[in-house]
Motif scaffolding. Structure first.
Motif, PDB file in Angstrom:
ATOM      1  N   VAL A 183       5.234  20.713  -2.704  1.00 55.27           N
ATOM      2  CA  VAL A 183       5.667  19.455  -2.109  1.00 55.27           C
ATOM      3  C   VAL A 183       5.794  19.593  -0.591  1.00 55.27           C
ATOM      4  N   ALA A 184       6.617  20.547  -0.149  1.00 59.08           N
ATOM      5  CA  ALA A 184       6.867  20.686   1.288  1.00 59.08           C
ATOM      6  C   ALA A 184       7.433  22.066   1.578  1.00 59.08           C
ATOM      7  N   THR A 185       7.222  22.529   2.811  1.00 56.36           N
ATOM      8  CA  THR A 185       7.780  23.800   3.233  1.00 56.36           C
ATOM      9  C   THR A 185       8.106  23.726   4.718  1.00 56.36           C
ATOM     10  N   ILE A 186       9.038  24.568   5.151  1.00 58.67           N
ATOM     11  CA  ILE A 186       9.467  24.557   6.536  1.00 58.67           C
ATOM     12  C   ILE A 186       9.747  25.985   6.975  1.00 58.67           C
ATOM     13  N   ASN A 187       9.469  26.266   8.245  1.00 64.51           N
ATOM     14  CA  ASN A 187       9.650  27.644   8.708  1.00 64.51           C
ATOM     15  C   ASN A 187      11.124  27.920   9.018  1.00 64.51           C
ATOM     16  N   TRP A 188      11.400  29.138   9.458  1.00 66.68           N
ATOM     17  CA  TRP A 188      12.780  29.563   9.609  1.00 66.68           C
ATOM     18  C   TRP A 188      13.565  28.719  10.617  1.00 66.68           C
ATOM     19  N   SER A 189      12.896  28.252  11.657  1.00 61.39           N
ATOM     20  CA  SER A 189      13.600  27.530  12.714  1.00 61.39           C
ATOM     21  C   SER A 189      13.701  26.035  12.428  1.00 61.39           C
ATOM     22  N   GLY A 190      12.899  25.558  11.483  1.00 61.58           N
ATOM     23  CA  GLY A 190      12.861  24.130  11.207  1.00 61.58           C
ATOM     24  C   GLY A 190      11.895  23.369  12.084  1.00 61.58           C
ATOM     25  N   ARG A 191      11.137  24.074  12.905  1.00 61.51           N
ATOM     26  CA  ARG A 191      10.256  23.390  13.863  1.00 61.51           C
ATOM     27  C   ARG A 191       8.865  23.134  13.312  1.00 61.51           C
ATOM     28  N   SER A 192       8.519  23.829  12.230  1.00 57.58           N
ATOM     29  CA  SER A 192       7.195  23.635  11.637  1.00 57.58           C
ATOM     30  C   SER A 192       7.346  23.312  10.166  1.00 57.58           C
ATOM     31  N   ALA A 193       6.768  22.189   9.765  1.00 55.41           N
ATOM     32  CA  ALA A 193       6.849  21.759   8.370  1.00 55.41           C
ATOM     33  C   ALA A 193       5.465  21.342   7.888  1.00 55.41           C
ATOM     34  N   TYR A 194       5.250  21.523   6.603  1.00 51.68           N
ATOM     35  CA  TYR A 194       3.965  21.178   5.994  1.00 51.68           C
ATOM     36  C   TYR A 194       4.237  20.418   4.699  1.00 51.68           C
ATOM     37  N   TYR A 195       3.355  19.467   4.399  1.00 52.02           N
ATOM     38  CA  TYR A 195       3.564  18.592   3.257  1.00 52.02           C
ATOM     39  C   TYR A 195       2.296  18.475   2.417  1.00 52.02           C
ATOM     40  N   ALA A 196       2.488  18.238   1.137  1.00 50.15           N
ATOM     41  CA  ALA A 196       1.370  17.873   0.280  1.00 50.15           C
ATOM     42  C   ALA A 196       0.899  16.481   0.690  1.00 50.15           C
ATOM     43  N   ASP A 197      -0.383  16.247   0.525  1.00 53.23           N
ATOM     44  CA  ASP A 197      -0.943  14.939   0.904  1.00 53.23           C
ATOM     45  C   ASP A 197      -0.251  13.800   0.164  1.00 53.23           C
ATOM     46  N   ALA A 198       0.157  14.063  -1.068  1.00 55.40           N
ATOM     47  CA  ALA A 198       0.737  13.007  -1.899  1.00 55.40           C
ATOM     48  C   ALA A 198       2.081  12.499  -1.371  1.00 55.40           C
ATOM     49  N   VAL A 199       2.753  13.307  -0.536  1.00 57.48           N
ATOM     50  CA  VAL A 199       4.085  12.917  -0.062  1.00 57.48           C
ATOM     51  C   VAL A 199       4.141  12.751   1.448  1.00 57.48           C
ATOM     52  N   LYS A 200       3.072  13.079   2.125  1.00 48.75           N
ATOM     53  CA  LYS A 200       3.050  13.017   3.580  1.00 48.75           C
ATOM     54  C   LYS A 200       3.365  11.599   4.058  1.00 48.75           C
ATOM     55  N   GLY A 201       4.268  11.506   5.025  1.00 49.21           N
ATOM     56  CA  GLY A 201       4.660  10.203   5.547  1.00 49.21           C
ATOM     57  C   GLY A 201       5.798   9.551   4.792  1.00 49.21           C
ATOM     58  N   ARG A 202       6.135  10.083   3.613  1.00 47.96           N
ATOM     59  CA  ARG A 202       7.232   9.516   2.820  1.00 47.96           C
ATOM     60  C   ARG A 202       8.394  10.505   2.681  1.00 47.96           C
ATOM     61  N   PHE A 203       8.089  11.784   2.613  1.00 52.38           N
ATOM     62  CA  PHE A 203       9.110  12.820   2.433  1.00 52.38           C
ATOM     63  C   PHE A 203       9.293  13.583   3.739  1.00 52.38           C
ATOM     64  N   THR A 204      10.520  14.042   3.958  1.00 51.81           N
ATOM     65  CA  THR A 204      10.823  14.865   5.129  1.00 51.81           C
ATOM     66  C   THR A 204      11.689  16.048   4.709  1.00 51.81           C
ATOM     67  N   ILE A 205      11.216  17.234   5.023  1.00 48.92           N
ATOM     68  CA  ILE A 205      11.992  18.444   4.752  1.00 48.92           C
ATOM     69  C   ILE A 205      12.720  18.857   6.022  1.00 48.92           C
ATOM     70  N   SER A 206      13.948  19.326   5.855  1.00 45.03           N
ATOM     71  CA  SER A 206      14.730  19.796   7.003  1.00 45.03           C
ATOM     72  C   SER A 206      15.675  20.880   6.528  1.00 45.03           C
ATOM     73  N   ARG A 207      16.296  21.549   7.471  1.00 47.75           N
ATOM     74  CA  ARG A 207      17.221  22.617   7.105  1.00 47.75           C
ATOM     75  C   ARG A 207      18.346  22.700   8.108  1.00 47.75           C
ATOM     76  N   ASP A 208      19.479  23.193   7.628  1.00 47.55           N
ATOM     77  CA  ASP A 208      20.637  23.445   8.477  1.00 47.55           C
ATOM     78  C   ASP A 208      21.028  24.900   8.221  1.00 47.55           C
ATOM     79  N   ASN A 209      20.608  25.781   9.105  1.00 49.51           N
ATOM     80  CA  ASN A 209      20.858  27.205   8.888  1.00 49.51           C
ATOM     81  C   ASN A 209      22.344  27.554   8.959  1.00 49.51           C
ATOM     82  N   ALA A 210      23.101  26.781   9.701  1.00 46.49           N
ATOM     83  CA  ALA A 210      24.541  27.029   9.780  1.00 46.49           C
ATOM     84  C   ALA A 210      25.212  26.779   8.426  1.00 46.49           C
ATOM     85  N   LYS A 211      24.634  25.870   7.653  1.00 49.14           N
ATOM     86  CA  LYS A 211      25.170  25.546   6.332  1.00 49.14           C
ATOM     87  C   LYS A 211      24.390  26.214   5.214  1.00 49.14           C
TER      88      LYS A 211
END
Length: 123
Positions: A47-75
């Motif tokens: 579906v989606a993946t994101i790198n350690w810093s949260g600055r690079s994300a990749y999505y499956a074509d089926a969800v691109k533009g509708r889904f957003t992956i993010s992360r909070d490393n502090a949490k």
């Protein structure tokens, strides 16, 4: 690292859900993390993946533009914001982590898997 996903549920088509995945056992701030899903009767898919810093994300074509992956490393938490949901998004969603900072779309490269959370989108 242990992963615990939550936030799934039943939603009407066109609606939104936000999945969360909390990590425990160790910090995962240097790990790439992501989400996979498995629909009934189908193979698991990326579906989606994101790198350690949260600055690079990749999505499956089926969800691109509708889904957003993010992360909070502090949490120690990764999120998947899902908008404009469709019935074909119905699936069990799994959060994943790998001991590498580089994201991957390949499920065998992820060593840590959460238990899955069910998302059902009704038409």
């Amino acid at each position: 690292v242990q992963l615990q996903a939550c936030g799934g549920g039943l939603v009407m088509a066109g609606g939104s859900l936000r999945l969360s995945c909390a990590a425990s056992g160790r910090t995962f701030s240097s790990d790439a993390v992501g989400w996979f899903r498995q629909a009934p009767g189908k193979e698991r898919e990326f579906v989606a993946t994101i790198n350690w810093s949260g600055r690079s994300a990749y999505y499956a074509d089926a969800v691109k533009g509708r889904f957003t992956i993010s992360r909070d490393n502090a949490k120690n938490t990764v999120y998947l914001q899902m908008n404009s949901l469709k019935p074909e998004d119905t699936a069990v969603y799994y959060c994943v982590a790998r001991s590498s900072s580089v994201p991957s779309t390949r499920e065998w490269e992820y060593g840590s898997w959460g238990q899955g959370t069910l998302v059902t989108v009704s038409s």
